[in-house]
Design a protein around this motif. Structure first.
Motif, PDB file in Angstrom:
ATOM      1  N   LYS A   1      27.173  -7.037 -90.683  1.00  0.00           N
ATOM      2  CA  LYS A   1      28.404  -7.342 -89.767  1.00  0.00           C
ATOM      3  C   LYS A   1      28.268  -7.772 -88.245  1.00  0.00           C
ATOM      4  N   CYS A   2      26.769  -7.999 -88.014  1.00  0.00           N
ATOM      5  CA  CYS A   2      26.611  -8.090 -86.676  1.00  0.00           C
ATOM      6  C   CYS A   2      25.685  -9.504 -86.603  1.00  0.00           C
ATOM      7  N   PRO A   3      26.055 -10.640 -86.933  1.00  0.00           N
ATOM      8  CA  PRO A   3      25.415 -11.950 -86.990  1.00  0.00           C
ATOM      9  C   PRO A   3      24.579 -12.151 -85.710  1.00  0.00           C
ATOM     10  N   GLY A   4      25.279 -11.777 -84.465  1.00  0.00           N
ATOM     11  CA  GLY A   4      24.645 -12.132 -83.442  1.00  0.00           C
ATOM     12  C   GLY A   4      23.381 -11.441 -83.100  1.00  0.00           C
ATOM     13  N   VAL A   5      22.772 -10.515 -83.918  1.00  0.00           N
ATOM     14  CA  VAL A   5      21.549  -9.946 -83.713  1.00  0.00           C
ATOM     15  C   VAL A   5      20.477 -10.726 -83.969  1.00  0.00           C
ATOM     16  N   GLU A   6      19.520 -11.029 -82.977  1.00  0.00           N
ATOM     17  CA  GLU A   6      18.623 -12.024 -83.243  1.00  0.00           C
ATOM     18  C   GLU A   6      17.030 -11.463 -83.795  1.00  0.00           C
ATOM     19  N   LYS A   7      16.893 -10.199 -83.178  1.00  0.00           N
ATOM     20  CA  LYS A   7      15.509  -9.757 -83.129  1.00  0.00           C
ATOM     21  C   LYS A   7      15.800  -8.107 -83.736  1.00  0.00           C
ATOM     22  N   VAL A   8      14.786  -7.572 -84.426  1.00  0.00           N
ATOM     23  CA  VAL A   8      14.801  -6.330 -84.680  1.00  0.00           C
ATOM     24  C   VAL A   8      13.170  -5.901 -84.687  1.00  0.00           C
ATOM     25  N   LEU A   9      13.188  -4.929 -83.803  1.00  0.00           N
ATOM     26  CA  LEU A   9      11.492  -4.396 -83.430  1.00  0.00           C
ATOM     27  C   LEU A   9      11.708  -3.140 -84.376  1.00  0.00           C
ATOM     28  N   VAL A  10      10.741  -2.983 -85.044  1.00  0.00           N
ATOM     29  CA  VAL A  10      10.458  -1.758 -86.207  1.00  0.00           C
ATOM     30  C   VAL A  10       9.476  -0.999 -85.922  1.00  0.00           C
ATOM     31  N   LEU A  11       9.450   0.207 -85.514  1.00  0.00           N
ATOM     32  CA  LEU A  11       8.369   1.188 -85.545  1.00  0.00           C
ATOM     33  C   LEU A  11       8.121   1.729 -86.914  1.00  0.00           C
ATOM     34  N   LYS A  12       6.843   2.069 -87.144  1.00  0.00           N
ATOM     35  CA  LYS A  12       6.449   2.682 -88.320  1.00  0.00           C
ATOM     36  C   LYS A  12       6.248   4.139 -88.078  1.00  0.00           C
ATOM     37  N   ARG A  13       7.333   4.886 -88.618  1.00  0.00           N
ATOM     38  CA  ARG A  13       6.953   6.301 -88.346  1.00  0.00           C
ATOM     39  C   ARG A  13       6.849   6.978 -89.554  1.00  0.00           C
ATOM     40  N   ALA A  14       7.895   6.732 -90.353  1.00  0.00           N
ATOM     41  CA  ALA A  14       7.783   7.966 -91.622  1.00  0.00           C
ATOM     42  C   ALA A  14       7.020   7.336 -92.787  1.00  0.00           C
ATOM     43  N   ASP A  15       6.664   6.025 -92.906  1.00  0.00           N
ATOM     44  CA  ASP A  15       6.089   5.303 -93.828  1.00  0.00           C
ATOM     45  C   ASP A  15       6.991   5.166 -95.055  1.00  0.00           C
ATOM     46  N   ASN A  16       8.465   5.363 -94.909  1.00  0.00           N
ATOM     47  CA  ASN A  16       9.243   4.888 -96.128  1.00  0.00           C
ATOM     48  C   ASN A  16       9.432   3.306 -96.179  1.00  0.00           C
ATOM     49  N   ALA A  17       9.682   3.116 -97.483  1.00  0.00           N
ATOM     50  CA  ALA A  17       9.766   1.554 -97.806  1.00  0.00           C
ATOM     51  C   ALA A  17      10.876   1.209 -96.941  1.00  0.00           C
ATOM     52  N   VAL A  18      10.716  -0.193 -96.288  1.00  0.00           N
ATOM     53  CA  VAL A  18      11.832  -0.780 -95.707  1.00  0.00           C
ATOM     54  C   VAL A  18      11.725  -2.422 -95.983  1.00  0.00           C
ATOM     55  N   GLU A  19      12.921  -2.841 -96.105  1.00  0.00           N
ATOM     56  CA  GLU A  19      12.812  -4.367 -96.128  1.00  0.00           C
ATOM     57  C   GLU A  19      12.721  -5.033 -94.627  1.00  0.00           C
ATOM     58  N   MET A  20      11.876  -6.138 -94.595  1.00  0.00           N
ATOM     59  CA  MET A  20      11.811  -6.724 -93.266  1.00  0.00           C
ATOM     60  C   MET A  20      12.263  -8.060 -93.460  1.00  0.00           C
ATOM     61  N   LYS A  21      13.257  -8.508 -92.815  1.00  0.00           N
ATOM     62  CA  LYS A  21      13.887  -9.738 -92.884  1.00  0.00           C
ATOM     63  C   LYS A  21      13.145 -10.990 -92.225  1.00  0.00           C
ATOM     64  N   GLU A  22      12.764 -11.798 -92.717  1.00  0.00           N
ATOM     65  CA  GLU A  22      11.626 -12.727 -92.369  1.00  0.00           C
ATOM     66  C   GLU A  22      12.506 -13.505 -91.101  1.00  0.00           C
ATOM     67  N   GLY A  23      11.641 -13.733 -90.067  1.00  0.00           N
ATOM     68  CA  GLY A  23      12.194 -14.306 -88.890  1.00  0.00           C
ATOM     69  C   GLY A  23      13.142 -13.307 -87.912  1.00  0.00           C
ATOM     70  N   ARG A  24      13.539 -12.321 -88.310  1.00  0.00           N
ATOM     71  CA  ARG A  24      14.399 -11.369 -87.618  1.00  0.00           C
ATOM     72  C   ARG A  24      13.763 -10.020 -87.377  1.00  0.00           C
ATOM     73  N   ASP A  25      12.955  -9.607 -88.325  1.00  0.00           N
ATOM     74  CA  ASP A  25      12.349  -8.171 -87.958  1.00  0.00           C
ATOM     75  C   ASP A  25      10.987  -8.238 -87.921  1.00  0.00           C
ATOM     76  N   ILE A  26      10.581  -7.509 -86.895  1.00  0.00           N
ATOM     77  CA  ILE A  26       9.190  -7.352 -86.317  1.00  0.00           C
ATOM     78  C   ILE A  26       8.564  -6.144 -86.276  1.00  0.00           C
ATOM     79  N   TRP A  27       7.376  -5.999 -86.712  1.00  0.00           N
ATOM     80  CA  TRP A  27       6.796  -4.466 -86.870  1.00  0.00           C
ATOM     81  C   TRP A  27       6.440  -4.366 -85.280  1.00  0.00           C
TER      82      TRP A  27
END
Ligand code: 7RM
Length: 651
Positions: free
Chosen positions: A213-239
């Motif tokens: 519901k937030c199409p305006g968000v351009e980038k998501v920086l994702v810290l690896k903390r708990a090692d649970n499985a996540v989906e990374m969206k190409e072009g938006r999500d960066i480790w």
């Protein structure tokens, strides 16, 4: 009848020990009085001197500008940077290799960051943010567990002048949607997950849900903390480990205007829309740092621990900014207080030899309920000062805190303040004055609290009423983000003529000038024309051995206008009977008087609270009146509590 009745009598006072006083920054009431008088008679001089203790790229022209009141500005013309003052400034001193953060994860992993290492990490993070496209003035949303990277990310934002908006990691996707939209935030920093009570809270998955519901968000920086499985969206999500590890550790701090926005922090309003409290750079820095120094009596050899979540203003001011600005060592813990057992906090105190400990009444009541054996089996002798914040503390819990945690030797500072105030406004200073259970104390330097009637008549001497602050102070909020009108309306319209800031709290001022906070004015109950604060009735209930916690609300009553309904939780091994209701009603009548005798007692398993432990009486009012819940529930910590309450009350 315009004042709030004050009914509980508290006569105990406790003085700091000679040993405490000897080493304290402020050692006597006379010293406090002298400084206080100076701060009121010459605020520009007082705050100007305080500001001299920081690094400025350019000195200010004016300390306080009131021209656009109530839109006050502080240190206008100056240029500074809060991150620089929290980190870089210490690198040219012996503190370079001092521990800035000592962190413990819930599973037991630990990390210590020296000021030098913190600087390195912050610079790398700041450069990574820039590489994602974050520019000065852009709002960055942080939705993270209590890990060092949260503090690093905050400082990195402050370094490049990108205001942060931290959302507590327990909030739902909806809460993220509202806040991201309101702040028009295009960047999010999160983690795969964080640990809470032995399980992993899947933060990234919640962000993913919100971002639909937030199409305006351009980038998501994702810290690896708990090692649970996540989906990374190409072009938006960066480790985080890709972007931050690769970034350069050279990132000069931006030279920011004093009034450059530092952060937005959302608090729930009484109506639907959360309020985005906006704080700016220099005034907040000076207020948070000066209160940290004097209220927690910080010394270089101290290990200081505030147990708050950074998603609450207490964590902003008194885990990160105010504490690091003093070059102190701040302990940070990721998880729950009772994991793996109810002694976890005391393990941490013992392990790191914590000297100053700051927590909330809700936690203190929980510890008391879990049993003295947990603190008593740990060595807490390192503690020298205790603090509490968030709610009025009932004298019962205060005494327990003093005796069992403080070993009878530690002063307790009961600090009253708000997200809006940025820093502590009313408290005792631990070496300078006596404390009284349940009483916050005296105004901090530069603060002019006043009890007034509903009509705005100042009530001097011993009196209760509305608490206002008469003059601006450096760390006050500047506005509600994007809504100047609502800012004026909420805080400055009731006493517009006088220009007073309305706190929304009721308070009682005693014979010694100490302020006792009696709760939110919205919660005051009017029984046959008697205005009763909820705190005192709740305190009376909690003083009975059957009661763990109590929340009191009004409900419509044909004869009295409002009746009193008390939601009461009891120890887990007790099943209350109908007789117990009578016992508790009579107990309150005996402690306070017949007028305060609850019409209804409702036993419950748990009370609805915010993450900072505030009882959401607004929600209980709906249940007591048999209504559907209205208004904002995004700050509720545990949604199942409301479902259970509804069940209990329909049965
Ligand atoms: C720091 C914080 C603010 C409200 C405030 C009060 C209540 C806070 C105390 C207290 C009695 C205290 N910010 N409150 N501290 N009441 N004694 N020492 O809590 O914005 O989340 O809440 O909390 O009602 O207005 S907050």
């Amino acid at each position: 009848m315009s004042s709030i009745e004050h009914v509980l009598e508290e006569t105990r006072t406790f003085h700091p020990t000679a040993d405490f006083v000897e080493h304290a920054h402020i050692q006597s009431r006379e010293e406090y009085d002298e400084m206080y008088k100076h701060s009121i008679n010459d605020p520009d001089g007082f705050w100007g001197d305080a500001a001299e203790n920081f690094h400025w790229f350019k000195k200010w022209d004016t300390v306080l500008n009131k021209d656009a009141a109530p839109f006050y500005t502080w240190f206008e013309g100056g240029k500074t940077n809060l991150c620089y003052n929290c980190v870089d400034r210490h690198l040219t001193t012996w503190r370079k290799n001092k521990a800035a953060l000592i962190w413990e994860g819930e599973p037991g992993d630990t990390r210590t960051l020296t000021y030098q290492e913190l600087h390195r990490q912050v610079c790398k993070c700041a450069n990574a943010l820039k590489s994602l496209g974050v520019k000065m003035g852009d709002c960055v949303t942080l939705y993270m567990p209590m890990v060092p990277e949260l503090a690093i990310a905050m400082l990195a934002c402050a370094r490049i002048g990108a205001p942060h908006s931290i959302i507590f990691g327990g909030f739902s996707a909806n809460a993220i949607v509202d806040r991201v939209h309101d702040a028009d935030s295009k960047f999010i920093i999160t983690a795969d997950g964080g640990y809470r009570r032995g399980s992993v809270v899947p933060l990234k998955a919640t962000v993913d849900e919100a971002l639909e519901k937030c199409p305006g968000v351009e980038k998501v920086l994702v810290l690896k903390r708990a090692d649970n499985a996540v989906e990374m969206k190409e072009g938006r999500d960066i480790w985080w480990h890709d972007a931050v590890d690769a970034a350069s550790a050279d990132c000069p701090a931006e030279e920011l205007d004093s009034e450059h926005p530092l952060f937005i922090l959302y608090t729930s309003g009484s109506t639907g829309k959360p309020k985005g409290i906006l704080h700016t750079t220099a005034g907040y820095m000076v207020g948070a740092a000066l209160t940290s120094k004097y209220v927690f009596d910080l010394r270089d050899e101290d290990t200081y621990w505030c147990t708050a979540d950074i998603g609450w203003v207490t964590g902003h001011s008194y885990i990160v900014y105010g504490i690091l600005a003093n070059g102190a060592t701040s302990v940070m813990y990721e998880g729950a207080p009772n994991h793996p057992d109810p002694g976890r906090f005391w393990d941490i105190v013992e392990k790191y030899k914590v000297n100053v400990f700051y927590t909330a009444p809700t936690a203190i009541r929980a510890f008391a309920k879990w049993g003295d054996e947990h603190p008593k089996s740990r060595d807490l002798s390192s503690l020298r000062l205790l603090g509490t914040v968030g709610e009025p503390i009932n004298p019962e819990a205060w005494m327990w805190y003093r005796d069992v945690i403080g070993g009878g030797r530690c002063p307790i500072v009961d600090t009253w303040w708000q997200t809006e105030t940025g820093s502590i406004l009313i408290t005792t200073l631990p070496g300078a004055m006596a404390t009284k259970p349940g009483s916050a104390g005296l105004p901090f330097f530069g603060i002019q609290p006043q009890i007034v009637s509903e009509e705005g008549e100042p009530e001097d001497g011993m009196h209760s009423g509305l608490l206002v602050i008469k003059e601006p102070w450096p760390s006050m909020l500047r506005t509600l983000y994007g809504d100047d009108e609502r800012y004026k309306e909420v805080y400055f319209s009731k006493f517009a003529e006088q220009g007073w800031y309305l706190t929304g709290d009721g308070a009682f001022r005693d014979k010694d000038g100490y302020f006792m906070i009696i709760g939110r004015l919205d919660d005051v109950i009017n029984v046959s024309g008697h205005r009763l604060g909820t705190m005192e009735i709740e305190s009376a209930l909690v003083s009975h051995e059957l009661v763990v916690e109590a929340a009191v609300v009004g409900f419509p009553h044909e004869i009295k206008g409002q009746g009193i309904c008390a939601f009461v939780s009891v120890p887990a091994d007790i099943t209350p009977t109908d007789d117990d209701m009578g016992v508790l009603r009579n107990h309150v009548a005996k402690e306070i008087g017949a007028i305060a005798k609850p019409d209804q007692i409702r036993f419950t398993e748990a009370l609805p609270k915010t993450r900072s432990g505030k009882i959401m009486r607004r929600l209980l009012r709906d249940i007591a009146a048999g209504r559907e819940t209205t208004g904002d529930t995004t700050t509720l910590e545990d949604f199942s509590v409301m479902a259970k309450l509804r069940e209990e009350n329909e049965a």
